[in-house]
Design an enzyme around this catalytic site. Sequence first.
Site, mmCIF file in Angstrom:
data_model
loop_
_atom_site.group_PDB
_atom_site.id
_atom_site.type_symbol
_atom_site.label_atom_id
_atom_site.label_comp_id
_atom_site.label_asym_id
_atom_site.label_seq_id
_atom_site.Cartn_x
_atom_site.Cartn_y
_atom_site.Cartn_z
ATOM 1 N N CYS A 160 7.229 12.911 9.156
ATOM 2 C CA CYS A 160 5.900 13.215 9.726
ATOM 3 C C CYS A 160 5.108 11.930 9.951
ATOM 4 N N CYS A 219 -3.055 16.593 7.959
ATOM 5 C CA CYS A 219 -1.931 16.442 7.027
ATOM 6 C C CYS A 219 -1.438 17.820 6.569
ATOM 7 N N CYS A 230 -11.365 1.655 10.787
ATOM 8 C CA CYS A 230 -11.494 3.015 10.237
ATOM 9 C C CYS A 230 -12.938 3.514 10.371
ATOM 10 N N CYS A 279 -14.957 9.991 7.582
ATOM 11 C CA CYS A 279 -14.002 10.628 8.489
ATOM 12 C C CYS A 279 -12.905 11.298 7.667
ATOM 13 N N CYS A 299 6.267 12.396 2.754
ATOM 14 C CA CYS A 299 5.847 12.389 4.160
ATOM 15 C C CYS A 299 7.039 12.683 5.075
ATOM 16 N N CYS A 302 -7.513 12.104 9.307
ATOM 17 C CA CYS A 302 -6.119 11.900 8.854
ATOM 18 C C CYS A 302 -5.786 12.785 7.656
ATOM 19 N N ASP A 338 -14.024 4.675 -8.488
ATOM 20 C CA ASP A 338 -14.164 4.076 -7.173
ATOM 21 C C ASP A 338 -14.610 2.615 -7.151
ATOM 22 N N CYS A 369 -5.289 9.498 14.306
ATOM 23 C CA CYS A 369 -6.399 8.570 14.033
ATOM 24 C C CYS A 369 -6.984 8.062 15.355
HETATM 25 C C1 B12 Z 1 -11.880 0.137 0.002
HETATM 26 C C2 B12 Z 1 -11.767 1.641 0.018
HETATM 27 C C3 B12 Z 1 -11.869 2.280 1.248
HETATM 28 C C4 B12 Z 1 -11.790 1.522 2.565
HETATM 29 C C5 B12 Z 1 -10.328 1.115 2.837
HETATM 30 C C6 B12 Z 1 -9.351 2.294 2.680
HETATM 31 C C7 B12 Z 1 -7.899 1.935 2.426
HETATM 32 N N1 B12 Z 1 -7.018 2.804 2.851
HETATM 33 O O1 B12 Z 1 -7.609 0.904 1.834
HETATM 34 C C8 B12 Z 1 -12.400 2.566 3.547
HETATM 35 C C9 B12 Z 1 -13.897 2.337 3.660
HETATM 36 C C10 B12 Z 1 -11.820 2.566 4.945
HETATM 37 C C11 B12 Z 1 -12.158 3.859 2.782
HETATM 38 C C12 B12 Z 1 -12.096 5.100 3.378
HETATM 39 C C13 B12 Z 1 -11.888 6.280 2.690
HETATM 40 N N2 B12 Z 1 -11.859 6.444 1.352
HETATM 41 CO CO1 B12 Z 1 -11.839 4.966 0.088
HETATM 42 N N3 B12 Z 1 -11.633 3.649 -1.241
HETATM 43 C C14 B12 Z 1 -11.587 2.368 -1.187
HETATM 44 C C15 B12 Z 1 -11.359 1.784 -2.591
HETATM 45 C C16 B12 Z 1 -12.707 1.313 -3.150
HETATM 46 C C17 B12 Z 1 -10.342 0.635 -2.653
HETATM 47 C C18 B12 Z 1 -9.031 0.906 -1.895
HETATM 48 C C19 B12 Z 1 -8.185 -0.336 -1.763
HETATM 49 O O2 B12 Z 1 -8.081 -1.111 -2.698
HETATM 50 N N4 B12 Z 1 -7.588 -0.519 -0.577
HETATM 51 C C20 B12 Z 1 -6.675 -1.603 -0.333
HETATM 52 C C21 B12 Z 1 -5.256 -1.037 -0.243
HETATM 53 C C22 B12 Z 1 -4.263 -2.159 0.056
HETATM 54 O O3 B12 Z 1 -4.991 -0.516 -1.530
HETATM 55 P P1 B12 Z 1 -4.515 1.002 -1.761
HETATM 56 O O4 B12 Z 1 -5.120 1.903 -0.766
HETATM 57 O O5 B12 Z 1 -4.689 1.303 -3.201
HETATM 58 O O6 B12 Z 1 -2.956 0.859 -1.359
HETATM 59 C C23 B12 Z 1 -1.902 0.758 -2.243
HETATM 60 C C24 B12 Z 1 -0.577 1.022 -1.542
HETATM 61 O O7 B12 Z 1 -0.579 0.378 -0.302
HETATM 62 C C25 B12 Z 1 0.368 0.430 -2.557
HETATM 63 N N5 B12 Z 1 1.551 -0.261 -2.087
HETATM 64 C C26 B12 Z 1 1.711 -1.579 -1.900
HETATM 65 N N6 B12 Z 1 2.981 -1.850 -1.614
HETATM 66 C C27 B12 Z 1 3.655 -0.677 -1.647
HETATM 67 C C28 B12 Z 1 4.990 -0.386 -1.409
HETATM 68 C C29 B12 Z 1 5.387 0.942 -1.476
HETATM 69 C C30 B12 Z 1 6.819 1.266 -1.284
HETATM 70 C C31 B12 Z 1 4.438 1.971 -1.728
HETATM 71 C C32 B12 Z 1 4.843 3.395 -1.743
HETATM 72 C C33 B12 Z 1 3.088 1.667 -1.966
HETATM 73 C C34 B12 Z 1 2.739 0.331 -1.925
HETATM 74 O O8 B12 Z 1 -0.345 -0.537 -3.316
HETATM 75 C C35 B12 Z 1 -1.657 -0.650 -2.797
HETATM 76 C C36 B12 Z 1 -2.519 -1.129 -3.939
HETATM 77 O O9 B12 Z 1 -2.597 -0.151 -4.965
HETATM 78 C C37 B12 Z 1 -10.805 3.045 -3.356
HETATM 79 C C38 B12 Z 1 -11.154 3.126 -4.840
HETATM 80 C C39 B12 Z 1 -10.321 2.175 -5.674
HETATM 81 N N7 B12 Z 1 -10.972 1.447 -6.540
HETATM 82 O O10 B12 Z 1 -9.112 2.121 -5.536
HETATM 83 C C40 B12 Z 1 -11.436 4.221 -2.563
HETATM 84 C C41 B12 Z 1 -10.594 5.478 -2.379
HETATM 85 C C42 B12 Z 1 -9.215 5.043 -1.979
HETATM 86 N N8 B12 Z 1 -11.241 6.135 -1.246
HETATM 87 C C43 B12 Z 1 -11.235 7.427 -1.297
HETATM 88 C C44 B12 Z 1 -11.708 8.284 -0.257
HETATM 89 C C45 B12 Z 1 -11.964 9.734 -0.641
HETATM 90 C C46 B12 Z 1 -11.914 7.791 1.043
HETATM 91 C C47 B12 Z 1 -12.154 8.602 2.324
HETATM 92 C C48 B12 Z 1 -11.402 9.924 2.396
HETATM 93 C C49 B12 Z 1 -13.675 8.844 2.509
HETATM 94 C C50 B12 Z 1 -14.034 9.512 3.833
HETATM 95 N N9 B12 Z 1 -13.836 10.805 3.995
HETATM 96 O O11 B12 Z 1 -14.529 8.869 4.721
HETATM 97 C C51 B12 Z 1 -11.671 7.581 3.404
HETATM 98 C C52 B12 Z 1 -10.168 7.754 3.690
HETATM 99 C C53 B12 Z 1 -9.616 6.781 4.681
HETATM 100 C C54 B12 Z 1 -8.145 6.481 4.392
HETATM 101 N N10 B12 Z 1 -7.243 7.029 5.176
HETATM 102 O O12 B12 Z 1 -7.866 5.731 3.447
HETATM 103 C C55 B12 Z 1 -10.557 7.927 -2.571
HETATM 104 C C56 B12 Z 1 -9.140 8.404 -2.227
HETATM 105 C C57 B12 Z 1 -8.626 9.555 -3.079
HETATM 106 C C58 B12 Z 1 -7.177 9.839 -2.735
HETATM 107 N N11 B12 Z 1 -6.771 11.071 -2.951
HETATM 108 O O13 B12 Z 1 -6.443 8.989 -2.288
HETATM 109 C C59 B12 Z 1 -10.599 6.610 -3.477
HETATM 110 C C60 B12 Z 1 -9.441 6.467 -4.441
HETATM 111 C C61 B12 Z 1 -11.949 6.670 -4.242
HETATM 112 C C62 B12 Z 1 -11.904 7.649 -5.425
HETATM 113 N N12 B12 Z 1 -12.160 7.168 -6.630
HETATM 114 O O14 B12 Z 1 -11.642 8.815 -5.291
HETATM 115 N N13 B12 Z 1 -11.970 3.620 1.453
HETATM 116 S S1 SF4 Z 2 0.028 13.650 7.951
HETATM 117 FE FE1 SF4 Z 2 0.354 13.729 5.711
HETATM 118 S S2 SF4 Z 2 2.543 14.190 5.473
HETATM 119 FE FE2 SF4 Z 2 2.238 13.514 7.581
HETATM 120 S S3 SF4 Z 2 2.660 11.295 7.503
HETATM 121 FE FE3 SF4 Z 2 0.461 11.546 7.283
HETATM 122 S S4 SF4 Z 2 0.136 11.571 5.083
HETATM 123 FE FE4 SF4 Z 2 2.328 11.960 5.384
HETATM 124 S S1 SF4 Z 3 -10.360 8.203 8.089
HETATM 125 FE FE1 SF4 Z 3 -8.241 8.274 8.785
HETATM 126 S S2 SF4 Z 3 -8.306 9.216 10.854
HETATM 127 FE FE2 SF4 Z 3 -10.389 8.599 10.320
HETATM 128 S S3 SF4 Z 3 -10.566 6.581 11.283
HETATM 129 FE FE3 SF4 Z 3 -9.986 6.244 9.114
HETATM 130 S S4 SF4 Z 3 -7.758 6.111 9.142
HETATM 131 FE FE4 SF4 Z 3 -8.391 6.988 11.120
#
Ligand code: B12
Ligand code: SF4
Ligand code: SF4
Length: 388
Positions: free
Chosen positions: A199, A261, A227, A254, A196, A257, A141, A206
């Site tokens: 869906c 799913c 978020c 939270c 997905c 989402c 993380d 959210c």
């Molecule tokens: C910052 C962070 C957050 C932030 C931002 C979340 C976000 N979605 O970015 C906040 C505080 C909101 C957050 C919330 C949560 N988080 Co968080 N978070 C992180 C952290 C530290 C960095 C994520 C990051 O870099 N985000 C920036 C975005 C741009 O990067 P990304 O999500 O990796 O997105 C990738 C895709 O977009 C992809 N991409 C780009 N272009 C393209 C094009 C195509 C075609 C495709 C397919 C993909 C793609 O590349 C991006 C870079 O890799 C990671 C740990 C880590 N070091 O990675 C944990 C992590 C993502 N979090 C985690 C968790 C558990 C949560 C929560 C569930 C906690 C909770 N219950 O409250 C929530 C879920 C919210 C959600 N829907 O994401 C887990 C997720 C596990 C999983 N199965 O995915 C991680 C991996 C931590 C861990 N080690 O387990 N988190």
């Molecule tokens: S609810 Fe799950 S399956 Fe549906 S769009 Fe979101 S991530 Fe994909």
């Molecule tokens: S965890 Fe998912 S449903 Fe909850 S506020 Fe963040 S993006 Fe929205």
Amino acid sequence: MPTQALSLQQVSDRIRQKAREMGFGAVGFAPAHASAYGDAYARWIAEGMHGEMAYLAREDAVAKRREPAVLVPGARSAVVVAMEYFNADADPAVPGDPSRGIVARYARNHDYHDLMKERLIALQDWINTELLPVRGRAYVDTGAVLERELASRAGLGWFGRNTMLIQPRRGSYWFLGTILLDAELAYDAPFARDHCGTCAACVSACPTGALLGRDEAGAPRMDARRCISYLTIELRGPIPRDLRPMIGNRIYGCDICQEVCPWNRFATPSSEEAFLAREGLDGPSLIEWMTMTQEEFSARFKGSPIKRAKRRGLLRNVAVALGNWGSPEAVPALAIALHDEEPLVRGHAAWALGRIGTEAARQALRGREEVEQDAWVREEIAVGLGEG
Ligand code: B12
Ligand code: SF4
Ligand code: SF4
């Protein structure tokens, strides 16, 4: 002693087996080459979507995410593990009961960072002594690693529209961890499909509109500033007023989402005892928590992820949830919180009392108005009294 003459495939197979024995339910291997999505990440930062999470935006941290070998010199491979943490709500009535708080599933007991990191370090030591001499580093993380990208490259799953890494038929309630190593391994095929389909349940569900759907390239997008997970855990200061009503009774993180799913219908309870909800964390009484002292906070959340928010952050969230409940029953606890030593707690308690709006609530606000010195808290009191 490292075993001689194992093929790369045999080395990977033995690591996978060992990792599974250590409790990691899924294991994959990926080359540690440059990120394919480094530009997308940099754009996300440039748009300010990371809010106040400055550690994500530091120039050196962005460079490390783009290129794992900048983070760990000589890195050639990534061992990516996933650990399931799902547990059903002990009391299914909690989410619908506004007098009780919802703590995200991941935070209901032990901090996964400590538990997984310890095991990953042990796994790396084992590889080094039993299989081949390696150098590297384990991350869970907090490192400058794009964990979801490495997981998808290691074949573990796809990026859902909710931005989660989802495993087919296993869902998304999985923590990720990575070891970057300076040795080559036999790699898994990257996960290619997006399951997905049409869906978009997560985007519609959210409550704050943080999920923005996929961009033209197909990347799932989120505005972290909206978020609830960010607002209740990462944000240090006040929660923006316009977002408070949308948070409901989510007091730490939270899962909405993920709950909606369809792939999480396959989630099975984690076998890790450390992830079973601690006493009192599955639907706590908001009124009771509103008056938690620092001593109670420290004792209750020892070893828990919740300590990250600190007492003032947690009580800020509880106050918002009480305001959203809107019940006169909450007035005595909020009236006490209105005199808390932390302005952050006082200000949100003032907002909540304003939402409740009974004569007793207004009286408490007027009483505090006479002595309050903090400018922001005074503003919240004025808003609560309808004068802001
Ligand atoms: C910052 C962070 C957050 C932030 C931002 C979340 C976000 N979605 O970015 C906040 C505080 C909101 C957050 C919330 C949560 N988080 Co968080 N978070 C992180 C952290 C530290 C960095 C994520 C990051 O870099 N985000 C920036 C975005 C741009 O990067 P990304 O999500 O990796 O997105 C990738 C895709 O977009 C992809 N991409 C780009 N272009 C393209 C094009 C195509 C075609 C495709 C397919 C993909 C793609 O590349 C991006 C870079 O890799 C990671 C740990 C880590 N070091 O990675 C944990 C992590 C993502 N979090 C985690 C968790 C558990 C949560 C929560 C569930 C906690 C909770 N219950 O409250 C929530 C879920 C919210 C959600 N829907 O994401 C887990 C997720 C596990 C999983 N199965 O995915 C991680 C991996 C931590 C861990 N080690 O387990 N988190
Ligand atoms: S609810 Fe799950 S399956 Fe549906 S769009 Fe979101 S991530 Fe994909
Ligand atoms: S965890 Fe998912 S449903 Fe909850 S506020 Fe963040 S993006 Fe929205």
